[in-house]
Write an enzyme that holds these catalytic residues in place. Structure first.
Site, PDB file in Angstrom:
ATOM      1  N   TYR A  78       0.843  -1.194   0.000  1.00  0.00           N
ATOM      2  CA  TYR A  78       0.000   0.000   0.000  1.00  0.00           C
ATOM      3  C   TYR A  78       0.883   1.251   0.000  1.00  0.00           C
ATOM      4  O   TYR A  78       0.588   2.229  -0.688  1.00  0.00           O
ATOM      5  CB  TYR A  78      -0.917   0.013   1.226  1.00  0.00           C
ATOM      6  N   PHE A 130      -7.762  21.043 -24.646  1.00  0.00           N
ATOM      7  CA  PHE A 130      -8.108  19.624 -24.713  1.00  0.00           C
ATOM      8  C   PHE A 130      -9.321  19.420 -23.810  1.00  0.00           C
ATOM      9  O   PHE A 130      -9.447  20.084 -22.775  1.00  0.00           O
ATOM     10  CB  PHE A 130      -6.949  18.701 -24.321  1.00  0.00           C
ATOM     11  N   THR A 131     -10.192  18.490 -24.194  1.00  0.00           N
ATOM     12  CA  THR A 131     -11.506  18.336 -23.536  1.00  0.00           C
ATOM     13  C   THR A 131     -11.405  18.235 -22.010  1.00  0.00           C
ATOM     14  O   THR A 131     -11.971  19.057 -21.285  1.00  0.00           O
ATOM     15  CB  THR A 131     -12.217  17.089 -24.096  1.00  0.00           C
ATOM     16  N   ASP A 221       1.541  19.732 -20.608  1.00  0.00           N
ATOM     17  CA  ASP A 221       0.793  18.500 -20.854  1.00  0.00           C
ATOM     18  C   ASP A 221       1.692  17.640 -21.744  1.00  0.00           C
ATOM     19  O   ASP A 221       1.773  17.840 -22.959  1.00  0.00           O
ATOM     20  CB  ASP A 221      -0.545  18.806 -21.534  1.00  0.00           C
ATOM     21  N   LYS A 264      -0.401   7.069 -23.461  1.00  0.00           N
ATOM     22  CA  LYS A 264       0.003   7.395 -24.838  1.00  0.00           C
ATOM     23  C   LYS A 264       1.496   7.106 -25.017  1.00  0.00           C
ATOM     24  O   LYS A 264       1.883   5.948 -25.122  1.00  0.00           O
ATOM     25  CB  LYS A 264      -0.331   8.861 -25.149  1.00  0.00           C
ATOM     26  N   ARG A 388     -13.909  14.874 -33.729  1.00  0.00           N
ATOM     27  CA  ARG A 388     -13.265  15.986 -33.012  1.00  0.00           C
ATOM     28  C   ARG A 388     -13.736  17.259 -33.680  1.00  0.00           C
ATOM     29  O   ARG A 388     -13.070  17.849 -34.514  1.00  0.00           O
ATOM     30  CB  ARG A 388     -11.736  15.886 -33.051  1.00  0.00           C
ATOM     31  N   PHE A 455     -19.456  14.118 -25.947  1.00  0.00           N
ATOM     32  CA  PHE A 455     -19.054  13.240 -27.054  1.00  0.00           C
ATOM     33  C   PHE A 455     -18.894  11.795 -26.609  1.00  0.00           C
ATOM     34  O   PHE A 455     -19.054  10.884 -27.403  1.00  0.00           O
ATOM     35  CB  PHE A 455     -17.737  13.733 -27.677  1.00  0.00           C
TER      36      PHE A 455
HETATM   37  N1  F0G Z   1      -4.181  15.587 -22.398  1.00  0.00           N
HETATM   38  C1  F0G Z   1      -4.195  15.193 -23.682  1.00  0.00           C
HETATM   39  C2  F0G Z   1      -3.456  15.989 -24.704  1.00  0.00           C
HETATM   40  C3  F0G Z   1      -4.885  14.028 -24.049  1.00  0.00           C
HETATM   41  O1  F0G Z   1      -4.883  13.651 -25.322  1.00  0.00           O
HETATM   42  C4  F0G Z   1      -5.585  13.297 -23.055  1.00  0.00           C
HETATM   43  C5  F0G Z   1      -6.356  12.122 -23.401  1.00  0.00           C
HETATM   44  C6  F0G Z   1      -5.553  13.762 -21.730  1.00  0.00           C
HETATM   45  C7  F0G Z   1      -4.841  14.906 -21.448  1.00  0.00           C
HETATM   46  C8  F0G Z   1      -6.303  13.064 -20.625  1.00  0.00           C
HETATM   47  O2  F0G Z   1      -5.677  11.888 -20.294  1.00  0.00           O
HETATM   48  O3  F0G Z   1      -7.337  10.119 -20.935  1.00  0.00           O
HETATM   49  O4  F0G Z   1      -5.401   9.618 -19.447  1.00  0.00           O
HETATM   50  O5  F0G Z   1      -7.286  10.965 -18.623  1.00  0.00           O
HETATM   51  N2  F0G Z   1      -6.658  11.831 -24.574  1.00  0.00           N
HETATM   52  C9  F0G Z   1      -7.366  10.662 -25.018  1.00  0.00           C
HETATM   53  C10 F0G Z   1      -7.533  10.746 -26.499  1.00  0.00           C
HETATM   54  C11 F0G Z   1      -8.632  10.398 -24.294  1.00  0.00           C
HETATM   55  O6  F0G Z   1      -8.187   9.845 -27.055  1.00  0.00           O
HETATM   56  O7  F0G Z   1      -7.034  11.667 -27.139  1.00  0.00           O
HETATM   57  P1  F0G Z   1      -6.476  10.573 -19.808  1.00  0.00           P
END
Ligand code: F0G
Length: 465
Positions: A78, A130-131, A221, A264, A388, A455
């Protein structure tokens, strides 16, 4: 047949295949039924109904034999797991950040960071939104401000560094709200929403100077850092003989803190972290991690996953790996370019982005052409992609109206080390076919619209003319 001497020698991936995962072949009737049942949203398809899955490069990469071996080395304590120390050492060695807080994935790190640094009414400039990043900024009371260069919003523009920051936009923001209402500038390497487009080392160096003048932090990021480094090596004068690892270290050194979606670049199926150089900030981050993620030495990750991640960080920065990775994306991009299909230029690091507005000129943006194109591509060939465009952009929190982004794209996202060149050929043929019969595709309207990040779970129906 190419004749000798060859103009250009072919390259191939720096790995061979040791294990395979069979995928299901479906017929058109099955696919039409599946996409209707999924509400014309590719996120709601069952993955077993997908032939070639280009929904995302997130968590979908193939781990190496060394990473799989790392899973067997998990120390599932843990507190104070050995794998945490391996991970934090890898982060410091390769990226230079002194402190690491593991999180369950990237958005976990964004959540902690936004809560730590943003006060209500603050403004957070970034090289495109980014979303999840923007949503966490907004939930913390902040306002996102786009300061990427204008070229990034033009799919046809071939600027080599469309992830660069526009200093006039930054200066205008300081003049409007004051530097003390800007806690940090959020810089993504290889900007996802711009089409996987890089920021140059020169632009980032200038940003460092600007931020020092205004006493503003830079948060990185770093989700697709390695891909950005490859473009710097290929395109930036003076960088061509430097290794990806050296460039990566330099980029990180120019920033103060970082959020990472480890699903990624470092090729693990789940995980992420928040990293930084400031000890006090680290202390606060640990306190928040304990509330929202897990103890600060695992933060929602299993020990074994931290081990695989540490190994993946090293692999992601190998020059041969990244050349093959970005090379495969370029291969698909070249096939579509040669067939005249409108795609975002230049081809990005992780994906080929179809310009849905240019392909489906008969569908107005209010009828979500990119969503419609992604659904049609699945029905045609079982290839899963992602919208997108206006659906991803969501509604403006103030006016409640749809945000209408300049770009209305479909992302063909290539998982790392998963598909072959033959898969790319199949994808390209399907896209080209749709392009030539685009007039058959109908626009869509919502039948169910979630309040946030719509989305992911939104449902649609075709609009009959
Ligand atoms: N920042 C970027 C540039 C991303 O592309 C993503 C995730 C995140 C942050 C968030 O990270 O998913 O680990 O919580 N992108 C995925 C995509 C979902 O399909 O582009 P996460």
């Amino acid at each position: 047949m190419k004749s000798y001497p060859f103009e250009r020698r072919s390259w191939a991936e720096p790995y061979k295949i040791k294990m395979v995962e069979p995928i299901k072949m479906t017929d058109p009737a099955e696919r039409r039924a599946a996409i209707a049942e999924a509400g014309y949203n590719t996120f709601l398809l069952r993955s077993e109904d997908v032939y070639i899955d280009l929904l995302t490069d997130s968590g979908t990469g193939a781990m190496s034999d060394r990473q799989w071996a790392g899973l067997m080395m998990g120390d599932e304590a843990y507190a104070g797991s050995r794998n945490f120390h391996t991970l934090r050492d890898a982060v410091e060695r390769h990226y230079g950040y002194r402190y690491t807080v593991p999180t369950h994935q990237g958005r976990g790190a964004e959540h902690l960071l936004s809560k730590l640094l943003i006060q209500s009414g603050d403004h957070i400039p970034g090289n495109m939104y980014f979303t999840t990043t923007r949503l966490h900024q907004e939930l913390a009371g902040g306002v996102f401000v786009d300061v990427v260069i204008d070229e990034a919003h033009d799919p046809a523009n071939t600027h080599p560094f469309k992830g660069n920051v526009d200093f006039d936009k930054l200066d205008a923001l300081v003049a409007e709200v004051g530097a003390d209402r800007i806690p940090y500038v959020c810089i993504a390497t290889c900007v996802n929403m711009a089409g996987g487009q890089p920021i140059s080392l020169q632009n980032l160096t200038a940003l460092r100077r600007w931020c020092d003048q205004h006493r503003i932090m830079i948060v990185h990021d770093m989700t697709r850092l390695a891909e950005n480094c490859y473009f710097i090596q290929q395109r930036e004068p003076g960088q061509e003989s430097r290794s990806i690892a050296e460039i990566a270290y330099d980029i990180c050194k120019l920033t103060d803190a970082a959020t990472m979606s480890a699903k990624k670049d470092p090729m693990v199926n789940i995980g992420g972290f928040l990293a930084m150089n400031d000890e006090q900030l680290y202390d606060k981050a640990c306190n928040l991690a304990v509330i929202y993620e897990g103890l600060h030495t695992y933060g929602g990750m299993a020990g074994r996953d931290m081990e695989a991640l540490a190994i993946g960080i090293t692999e992601s920065l190998h020059d041969n790996h990244i050349k093959a990775r970005v090379g495969q994306v370029a291969y698909l991009g070249d096939l579509l370019n040669r067939s005249g299909v409108p795609i975002v230029q230049p081809t990005g690091g992780h994906a080929v982005f179809l310009n849905a507005r240019a392909i489906l000129r008969h569908i107005p943006q209010e009828h979500y052409p990119a969503q419609a194109l992604a659904a049609a591509l699945y029905a045609d060939s079982g290839v899963r992609s992602m919208e997108r465009g206006a659906v991803s952009a969501g509604r403006d929190p103030k006016t409640g109206r749809d945000r209408m982004p300049k770009m209305e794209l479909v992302r063909l996202t290539i998982p790392r080390r998963v598909y072959t060149q033959a898969h790319m050929d199949v994808v390209a043929e399907s896209v080209v076919d749709l392009y030539h019969h685009a007039e058959k595709i109908k626009g869509l309207r919502f039948t169910y619209e979630p309040e946030m990040l719509r989305f992911f779970r939104g449902r649609f129906e075709p609009i009959e003319p």
